[in-house]
Design a protein around this motif. Structure first.
Motif, PDB file in Angstrom:
ATOM      1  N   ASN A   1       3.542  -0.478 -12.189  1.00 50.70           N
ATOM      2  CA  ASN A   1       3.741   0.741 -11.412  1.00 50.70           C
ATOM      3  C   ASN A   1       4.566   1.771 -12.163  1.00 50.70           C
TER       4      ASN A   1
ATOM      5  N   ARG B   1      -6.056   4.917  -2.406  1.00 49.71           N
ATOM      6  CA  ARG B   1      -6.159   3.661  -3.155  1.00 49.71           C
ATOM      7  C   ARG B   1      -7.640   3.322  -3.327  1.00 49.71           C
TER       8      ARG B   1
ATOM      9  N   THR C   1      -5.085   8.212   2.440  1.00 52.14           N
ATOM     10  CA  THR C   1      -3.973   8.015   3.356  1.00 52.14           C
ATOM     11  C   THR C   1      -3.175   9.300   3.522  1.00 52.14           C
TER      12      THR C   1
ATOM     13  N   ARG D   1      -3.410   2.466  -6.740  1.00 51.50           N
ATOM     14  CA  ARG D   1      -2.777   3.178  -5.625  1.00 51.50           C
ATOM     15  C   ARG D   1      -2.073   4.430  -6.135  1.00 51.50           C
TER      16      ARG D   1
ATOM     17  N   VAL E   1      -6.816  -3.069  -7.695  1.00 49.41           N
ATOM     18  CA  VAL E   1      -6.524  -2.036  -6.697  1.00 49.41           C
ATOM     19  C   VAL E   1      -5.582  -1.017  -7.312  1.00 49.41           C
TER      20      VAL E   1
ATOM     21  N   GLY F   1      -1.918  10.146  -0.047  1.00 46.14           N
ATOM     22  CA  GLY F   1      -2.167   9.058  -0.984  1.00 46.14           C
ATOM     23  C   GLY F   1      -3.616   8.627  -0.987  1.00 46.14           C
TER      24      GLY F   1
ATOM     25  N   ASN G   1       0.454   7.422  -4.340  1.00 48.30           N
ATOM     26  CA  ASN G   1       1.173   7.968  -3.192  1.00 48.30           C
ATOM     27  C   ASN G   1       2.018   9.142  -3.645  1.00 48.30           C
TER      28      ASN G   1
ATOM     29  N   GLN H   1       3.716   1.354  -1.479  1.00 47.94           N
ATOM     30  CA  GLN H   1       4.516   1.263  -2.709  1.00 47.94           C
ATOM     31  C   GLN H   1       6.005   1.436  -2.417  1.00 47.94           C
TER      32      GLN H   1
ATOM     33  N   GLU I   1      -5.120   6.164   7.769  1.00 48.67           N
ATOM     34  CA  GLU I   1      -5.904   5.716   6.617  1.00 48.67           C
ATOM     35  C   GLU I   1      -7.380   5.815   6.967  1.00 48.67           C
TER      36      GLU I   1
ATOM     37  N   ASP J   1       0.824  -1.208   0.000  1.00 48.35           N
ATOM     38  CA  ASP J   1       0.000   0.000   0.000  1.00 48.35           C
ATOM     39  C   ASP J   1       0.858   1.258   0.000  1.00 48.35           C
TER      40      ASP J   1
END
Length: 819
Positions: free
Chosen positions: A288, A765, A733, A781, A779, A763, A783, A185, A721, A183
């Motif tokens: 990513n 997600r 987050t 994400r 999912v 962040g 950040n 990363q 979170e 989460d």
């Protein structure tokens, strides 16, 4: 013949005493014993999911066998269960609204059925399908479950003491999960530690040195980290986060628990626990992106095979490459890690095989400050001050680890481990830049070409057991360890001399032409030990006293790089005892603890021109006193600890022209930590450390009472979170990180300082159904680290020669798909 298909969701773990084991093996509990079993408290973290998999997780976390027909659980969803509660209460909560009833059976398991046909279902005999029982003293296949919120675990590996629950550990220890790393990363294990207030990074990822962490004010290099409890088996310089199922961090010295670390780190111990295949098949892919041009992919595949799912295979493959936010800097990383395990009846095996490579260009030199020069304002880190576009470094690691456990009896387990690791490093770059005035003028060291290799071999073996003597319970262990490290290196310089530059307007020079040198053996070090410990408990483990000791041998040999002749050698031993206590005087969810433990570092050999040249000092012993309290509020745990660590050092008697062991630094501190769920959907992780690092005994007493350099007296971390109720699957987050001002050196007055700094990270997600795999998730994400793009001096590795800048604003994006 009546046709019936029974699919059992069965997970077996043992209660934490030999009495409970013997009771389950020799006789069937009845009456009050069943009631007591159902009333025992456990810590649960089971999110909403299909009922069959939820029951599997429940069995694991409760330590009991669960039996249910396939038709009973088919198509049903569980309720979420999180926090510390009785087994009975957790099961009732899990089954809420399903119309299923549960009954504790005479053999200590649980039988589930629909309310309408409960009587018939209770006639079925429980069938175990996962495999053999795993006793509490085992280490393989005995990972503590996650705590509420999933960011940390309910326990961790505590060296000689084995796997221990947080509330039963007489030390300040946290175990971060793979979920937290994903989460976040995180690219490396060092980044996984970013939420710990007692930890500060000691080098940036773009530097030529190894990752590391300052823990409780003392440096802990990644060469002192462990993999599965064995030192230096995973990649040396920057191990990737995808290796880890858990990242355990124990604060403070740990010689009795883990032995002397290869570089003698006393601030703490970092241990990475490898990934293993779970009962449920895993096929997961992640793509990513990291600004300003790094793209990557990660494949995570796990399967179990055999009639009892006794064989497990877990593969993690990662490739990431591209430009970072820093000028000239690129970072290419590749990882292939294979985890194998076998769960037999009375024995367990595991093996890890791995390969990691890294290629960095535009490598960032260490920044140092000349004597008497005030620290300039932090330049923009994006300019990668004084780095050269031709500077590069290559890193390659090949490693393996094999473990075996055999249950000699229900409460005695023998174990053995072996690990081997080969590291190669090379590159051409200028390693140091010295700032010579407040305006940023600097001098860059002449570039060199370096070639190095290191080979590591390590092994351990021993026995763990639990037994009772009257009303006193015992959890004892005896272990022997062997560690050897052989290093080879060589450097070569060319005609390119040192050159002038400025950290605000760096100069670029031509590519040097330097031949790669042939590296030869330069040193050997060996760390061998024998340790024993026993945890005595009474009053249903409300009082736990741990006593133990380790006899440590330290061997070191240095060689002439040209002739191979021995230039110096070291062979000394030290006995390091420890005592620790846990008391739960009121409730099981409140633990008071205290410990006295030592850390070891290799002693030095006095060199000429001192009159006592040739004197060999025994291993230096650092001593810690610590006390604290831990409170588990159900889904939220808070801890507070106070500690004092005294580290000795060498001083000089100028009148006699001799050196002696008489210096001392004393770090006294207060740590506050919090993790878990404040309320459903609201998770927190972080804390604070307040530390008073004092130079207690210095040369001639001239600096007695001074605050030690490069140790901020206040560090704060708070992450949170929040699940957004009106957008199912969306989580926001955030994190705030504060580091107080710190002195740069201890050589002049008035003293130079590095300013305080604060960083904010944000962040989000979003989890949603995967249209290509019904029942699975996608999912996404996002950040953003250092969201305000602040420029700041981040810290050092306790030396004015290794200062570094904070990273600029960095955006991380990823999409994970389960199939």
């Amino acid at each position: 013949m009546r046709k019936s298909v029974a699919v059992m969701s069965t997970v077996v773990a043992l209660a934490a005493s030999s009495t409970a084991w013997a009771q389950g093996r020799q006789g069937e509990p009845t009456g009050p014993d069943l009631a007591q079993a159902s009333g025992q408290q456990r810590t649960f973290d089971i999110p909403v999911q299909p009922l069959s998999s939820a029951l599997n997780a429940f069995g694991t976390q409760a330590g009991i066998q669960v039996s249910v027909e396939a038709s009973v659980a088919r198509g049903l969803q569980s309720q979420a269960v999180a926090g510390t509660m009785t087994i009975d209460a957790a099961l009732r909560q899990l089954l809420g609204g399903t119309g299923i009833v549960a009954r504790f059976t005479p053999n200590g398991g649980v039988m589930l059925s629909r309310a309408a046909d409960a009587s018939g279902a209770l006639q079925l005999d429980p069938v175990q399908v996962q495999g053999a029982l795993v006793p509490p003293q085992a280490m393989i296949d005995n990972l503590p479950p996650p705590y509420a919120g999933g960011q940390v675990a309910t326990g961790a590996q505590v060296g000689l003491l084995g796997e221990r629950a947080v509330m039963d550990t007489p030390f300040n220890q946290t175990s971060y999960t793979a979920k937290k790393a994903k989460d976040q990363q995180a690219k490396s294990v060092q980044e996984v530690l970013a939420d710990d207030p007692s930890v500060r990074a000691m080098r940036p990822a773009t530097s030529p040195g190894a990752d590391g962490a300052n823990i409780r004010g003392f440096p802990v290099n990644s060469s002192s980290w462990a993999f599965g409890g064995l030192f230096n088996i995973m990649p040396t310089l920057s191990p990737m986060a995808e290796l880890a199922e858990r990242v355990d961090i124990l604060k403070g010295p740990s010689a009795m628990l883990s032995g002397m670390a290869p570089l003698g780190a006393i601030g703490g111990t970092v241990n990475v626990q490898p990934k293993r295949a779970s009962n449920e098949p895993l096929t997961q892919g992640t793509a990513n992106y990291i600004s300003s041009g790094q793209f990557g992919a990660h494949a995570d595949i796990g399967r179990r095979f055999g009639p009892d799912k006794e064989f497990g295979v877990r593969f993690n493959g990662v490739f990431r490459s591209g430009s970072t936010e820093l000028q000239y800097n690129t970072d290419q990383r590749a990882l292939a890690a294979l985890g194998l395990d076998y769960r037999g009846d009375g024995f367990r095996l595991s093996a890890d095989l791995g390969y990691q490579s890294q290629y960095i260009t535009g490598i960032s030199p260490y920044l140092s400050l000349a004597a008497g020069v005030q620290l300039p304002w932090a330049p923009n880190a994006r300019s990668n001050p004084t780095a050269q576009p031709w500077g590069f470094q290559t890193r390659t690691d090949v490693f393996t680890m094999v473990k075996a456990e055999v249950d000699l009896s229900p409460n005695v387990t023998a174990f053995a481990s072996f690990g081997a690791h080969d590291n190669r490093m090379g590159g051409v770059y200028s390693p140091f830049t010295t700032i010579t005035n407040f305006n940023g003028t600097a001098s860059v060291q002449a570039p060199f070409n370096i070639s190095s290799w290191t080979s590591y071999l390590t092994a351990e073996g021993g026995v763990r057991t639990n037994f009772d003597t009257g009303i006193i319970g015992h959890e004892a262990a005896v272990i022997g360890t062997i560690y050897s490290q052989t290093d080879g290196s060589a450097t070569a310089t060319g005609s390119q001399p040192a050159f002038a530059t400025n950290i605000y307007n760096p100069a670029v020079v031509g590519i040097p032409n330097i031949a790669t040198p042939n590296s030869t053996k330069t040193s050997f070090s060996g760390l061998n030990s024998l340790a024993i410990a026993d945890t005595l408990s009474a009053a249903n483990k409300r009082v736990q006293l741990t006593v133990g000791a380790r006899l440590q041998q330290v061997v070191g040999v240095n060689y002439n790089a040209v002739s191979g002749a021995t230039t110096s050698s070291y062979n000394e031993t030290a006995l390091s005892p420890s005592v620790a206590l846990v008391i739960k005087p009121f409730w099981d969810n409140v633990s008071f603890y205290a410990n006295w433990i030592q850390g070891l570092q290799q002693g030095s050999i006095v060199q000429a021109p001192f009159a006592n040249a040739g004197t060999i000092f025994p291993p230096y012993k650092s001593t810690q006193y610590e006390a604290g309290v831990k409170i588990d509020w159900g889904t939220l745990t808070t801890t507070a600890s106070v500690f004092q660590i005294a580290q000795p050092s060498i001083l000089t008697n100028t009148a006699a022209n001799t050196q002696f062991l008489g210096g001392e630094q004393v770090n006294q501190g207060l740590e506050l930590n919090v993790f878990g769920e404040v309320s459903p959907g609201f998770r927190v992780l972080g804390g604070a450390m307040f530390i008073n690092p004092v130079l207690a005994k210095t040369q001639g007493g001239a600096r007695d009472g001074w605050i030690a350099p490069f140790t901020p007296q206040v560090t704060l971390n708070l992450g949170g979170e929040v699940d957004v109720d009106f957008v199912p699957g969306l989580t926001l987050t955030g994190r705030a990180v504060y580091t107080g001002a710190q002195y740069i050196d201890a050589t002049a007055f008035p003293r130079r300082t590095m300013p305080e700094w604060t960083r904010f990270d944000l962040g989000a997600r979003y989890a949603f159904d995967n249209p290509g795999a019904p029942g699975k998730l996608l999912v996404g994400r996002l950040n953003v680290d250092n969201v305000l793009d602040a420029n700041y001096w981040a810290g050092s590795n306790n030396s004015a020669f290794f200062m570094f800048l904070g990273a600029p604003r960095t955006v991380r994006l990823s999409l994970t798909a389960d199939f």
